[in-house]
Structure formats: structure tokens, C-alpha cells
Design a protein around this motif. Sequence first.
Motif, PDB file in Angstrom:
ATOM      1  N   THR A   1     -56.952  97.056  20.583  1.00 42.60           N
ATOM      2  CA  THR A   1     -57.648  97.895  19.621  1.00 42.60           C
ATOM      3  C   THR A   1     -56.730  98.150  18.443  1.00 42.60           C
ATOM      4  O   THR A   1     -55.583  98.556  18.614  1.00 42.60           O
ATOM      5  N   ARG A   2     -57.249  97.920  17.244  1.00 37.99           N
ATOM      6  CA  ARG A   2     -56.455  98.164  16.038  1.00 37.99           C
ATOM      7  C   ARG A   2     -56.603  99.617  15.612  1.00 37.99           C
ATOM      8  O   ARG A   2     -57.713 100.138  15.603  1.00 37.99           O
ATOM      9  N   PRO A   3     -55.487 100.265  15.244  1.00 42.15           N
ATOM     10  CA  PRO A   3     -55.595 101.640  14.752  1.00 42.15           C
ATOM     11  C   PRO A   3     -56.282 101.659  13.391  1.00 42.15           C
ATOM     12  O   PRO A   3     -56.099 100.747  12.584  1.00 42.15           O
ATOM     13  N   LEU A   4     -57.093 102.663  13.169  1.00 42.39           N
ATOM     14  CA  LEU A   4     -57.789 102.799  11.894  1.00 42.39           C
ATOM     15  C   LEU A   4     -57.267 104.027  11.177  1.00 42.39           C
ATOM     16  O   LEU A   4     -57.061 105.076  11.780  1.00 42.39           O
ATOM     17  N   HIS A   5     -57.073 103.878   9.876  1.00 37.83           N
ATOM     18  CA  HIS A   5     -56.617 104.974   9.039  1.00 37.83           C
ATOM     19  C   HIS A   5     -57.594 105.164   7.893  1.00 37.83           C
ATOM     20  O   HIS A   5     -58.081 104.188   7.312  1.00 37.83           O
ATOM     21  N   THR A   6     -57.871 106.387   7.570  1.00 35.47           N
ATOM     22  CA  THR A   6     -58.625 106.701   6.376  1.00 35.47           C
ATOM     23  C   THR A   6     -57.640 106.675   5.216  1.00 35.47           C
ATOM     24  O   THR A   6     -56.525 107.176   5.332  1.00 35.47           O
ATOM     25  N   VAL A   7     -58.046 106.103   4.089  1.00 38.28           N
ATOM     26  CA  VAL A   7     -57.202 106.088   2.895  1.00 38.28           C
ATOM     27  C   VAL A   7     -57.803 107.060   1.886  1.00 38.28           C
ATOM     28  O   VAL A   7     -58.980 106.982   1.559  1.00 38.28           O
ATOM     29  N   ILE A   8     -56.968 107.993   1.430  1.00 37.42           N
ATOM     30  CA  ILE A   8     -57.398 109.051   0.524  1.00 37.42           C
ATOM     31  C   ILE A   8     -56.472 109.062  -0.692  1.00 37.42           C
ATOM     32  O   ILE A   8     -55.281 108.755  -0.578  1.00 37.42           O
ATOM     33  N   VAL A   9     -57.040 109.385  -1.840  1.00 36.39           N
ATOM     34  CA  VAL A   9     -56.248 109.577  -3.054  1.00 36.39           C
ATOM     35  C   VAL A   9     -56.393 111.024  -3.496  1.00 36.39           C
ATOM     36  O   VAL A   9     -57.435 111.639  -3.324  1.00 36.39           O
TER      37      VAL A   9
ATOM     38  N   GLN B   1     -59.525 115.207  -4.726  1.00 37.43           N
ATOM     39  CA  GLN B   1     -59.142 114.157  -3.784  1.00 37.43           C
ATOM     40  C   GLN B   1     -60.375 113.553  -3.150  1.00 37.43           C
ATOM     41  O   GLN B   1     -61.452 114.144  -3.188  1.00 37.43           O
ATOM     42  N   GLY B   2     -60.202 112.377  -2.559  1.00 32.66           N
ATOM     43  CA  GLY B   2     -61.320 111.777  -1.858  1.00 32.66           C
ATOM     44  C   GLY B   2     -60.974 110.425  -1.275  1.00 32.66           C
ATOM     45  O   GLY B   2     -59.888 109.876  -1.503  1.00 32.66           O
ATOM     46  N   HIS B   3     -61.917 109.883  -0.539  1.00 35.64           N
ATOM     47  CA  HIS B   3     -61.747 108.609   0.156  1.00 35.64           C
ATOM     48  C   HIS B   3     -61.793 107.430  -0.815  1.00 35.64           C
ATOM     49  O   HIS B   3     -62.582 107.413  -1.755  1.00 35.64           O
ATOM     50  N   VAL B   4     -60.961 106.450  -0.511  1.00 35.44           N
ATOM     51  CA  VAL B   4     -61.002 105.171  -1.213  1.00 35.44           C
ATOM     52  C   VAL B   4     -62.114 104.359  -0.563  1.00 35.44           C
ATOM     53  O   VAL B   4     -62.165 104.234   0.663  1.00 35.44           O
ATOM     54  N   GLU B   5     -63.017 103.840  -1.373  1.00 35.95           N
ATOM     55  CA  GLU B   5     -64.130 103.063  -0.847  1.00 35.95           C
ATOM     56  C   GLU B   5     -63.682 101.638  -0.525  1.00 35.95           C
ATOM     57  O   GLU B   5     -62.684 101.152  -1.074  1.00 35.95           O
ATOM     58  N   SER B   6     -64.407 100.986   0.346  1.00 32.96           N
ATOM     59  CA  SER B   6     -64.086  99.615   0.735  1.00 32.96           C
ATOM     60  C   SER B   6     -64.018  98.722  -0.499  1.00 32.96           C
ATOM     61  O   SER B   6     -64.924  98.720  -1.327  1.00 32.96           O
ATOM     62  N   GLY B   7     -62.909  98.005  -0.653  1.00 34.26           N
ATOM     63  CA  GLY B   7     -62.729  97.095  -1.773  1.00 34.26           C
ATOM     64  C   GLY B   7     -62.311  97.766  -3.072  1.00 34.26           C
ATOM     65  O   GLY B   7     -62.167  97.095  -4.094  1.00 34.26           O
ATOM     66  N   GLU B   8     -62.104  99.077  -3.046  1.00 34.91           N
ATOM     67  CA  GLU B   8     -61.753  99.801  -4.266  1.00 34.91           C
ATOM     68  C   GLU B   8     -60.239  99.879  -4.427  1.00 34.91           C
ATOM     69  O   GLU B   8     -59.499 100.124  -3.476  1.00 34.91           O
ATOM     70  N   GLU B   9     -59.773  99.701  -5.638  1.00 34.15           N
ATOM     71  CA  GLU B   9     -58.358  99.792  -5.985  1.00 34.15           C
ATOM     72  C   GLU B   9     -57.948 101.270  -6.030  1.00 34.15           C
ATOM     73  O   GLU B   9     -58.749 102.129  -6.402  1.00 34.15           O
ATOM     74  N   LEU B  10     -56.721 101.586  -5.617  1.00 33.20           N
ATOM     75  CA  LEU B  10     -56.280 102.980  -5.501  1.00 33.20           C
ATOM     76  C   LEU B  10     -56.384 103.764  -6.802  1.00 33.20           C
ATOM     77  O   LEU B  10     -56.864 104.895  -6.810  1.00 33.20           O
ATOM     78  N   LEU B  11     -55.926 103.190  -7.921  1.00 29.01           N
ATOM     79  CA  LEU B  11     -55.963 103.922  -9.193  1.00 29.01           C
ATOM     80  C   LEU B  11     -57.398 104.160  -9.647  1.00 29.01           C
ATOM     81  O   LEU B  11     -57.717 105.221 -10.185  1.00 29.01           O
ATOM     82  N   ALA B  12     -58.261 103.177  -9.417  1.00 27.28           N
ATOM     83  CA  ALA B  12     -59.679 103.352  -9.760  1.00 27.28           C
ATOM     84  C   ALA B  12     -60.293 104.450  -8.905  1.00 27.28           C
ATOM     85  O   ALA B  12     -61.098 105.256  -9.386  1.00 27.28           O
ATOM     86  N   ALA B  13     -59.915 104.513  -7.630  1.00 25.62           N
ATOM     87  CA  ALA B  13     -60.436 105.548  -6.734  1.00 25.62           C
ATOM     88  C   ALA B  13     -59.973 106.933  -7.189  1.00 25.62           C
ATOM     89  O   ALA B  13     -60.769 107.880  -7.207  1.00 25.62           O
ATOM     90  N   ALA B  14     -58.715 107.060  -7.575  1.00 27.16           N
ATOM     91  CA  ALA B  14     -58.202 108.357  -8.030  1.00 27.16           C
ATOM     92  C   ALA B  14     -58.930 108.801  -9.296  1.00 27.16           C
ATOM     93  O   ALA B  14     -59.340 109.963  -9.410  1.00 27.16           O
TER      94      ALA B  14
END
Length: 151
Positions: A2-10, A35-48
Motif C-alpha cells: 500500500t502506498r502512503p497518500l499525502h494531501t498537498v496544501i498551499v 490556504q487550500g488543496h492543490v488539485e490534481s495536475g495543478e502546479e503549486l504556484l498556480a494553486a497558491a
Amino acid sequence: MTRPLHTVIVSCLVRNTSDEILLIRHPRRGWELPQGHVESGEELLAAATREVREETGIEVRIERLAAIFSKLEPQPSAVIFGFLGSAVGGQLTTSDESLEVGWFDEKTARKLPEHPVNRERLSDLLNHDGAILYRAYSMSPYRPQSGRDLG
């Protein structure tokens, strides 16, 4: 396996031309940085940039990565990238995730977050000295696990 899953937040500490700090009042967590979640396929700076705009109505220029926070437990674990930025336009607007939004002087901003993790995260970004800070913590109750400058 099982792979660990992490939520990515900016998260972003945004300042205006008067050096005030942008905070939101979240319905459950109280006052905090946008702050909020980075969406699938979204770049970190764009998410912020998107999260600040969606929660506050403010357009931001991201200037630097200042901290990486690692929430270890309870699950799901999360990695939070803390950025510093400057307001470049827009007007304060609330959203479903922000009952109130406002600009605050540093002394007032430091007092508003009620939750220890939000207070510490804000303090870490306000005290940024040029190095990227790494901090790991657990919740329920909040317990810092480790922290150090990465360079």
C-alpha cells in the motif's frame, strides 16, 4: 504494498503596500492564512494564487517558498507549502471558505489565529529569515515533532 497518500496544501502570507497581512476567518478553524488543496495536475504556484483569489478576492504575486510543514497525524497526512507573496490587485471578497477577510497589522494578525498550528504557521512565515523552514507536527492535540532550516 500500500502506498502512503499525502494531501498537498498551499498556504500564503500575503502583504499589501501598507505591509498589512491578509487573513481569512474559516467557518471551522477561525482566523488563518489563505490556504487550500492543490488539485490534481495543478502546479503549486498556480494553486497558491488560485486559493488566495478564491478565498479573498485578492490577486497575489508569489515571491518565495518560505516553509514546508508536514502534518504526520491524524490521517490523512499532509504536506503544506508556505509561500510569501504580495497583493497586486483585487478587492476583499468572502467565500464559502472565508466568513470574513481582512488586512491586519502584524501585531493584530499574530493574535487572531486561535488554533496553535495556525498561530505557529503564521509566526514562522512572519519570522522568515531567508532560509526555508521545515517543521513536522501531529494534531489532536497539536504537538510539534521537529523543525529546522533547510538552507
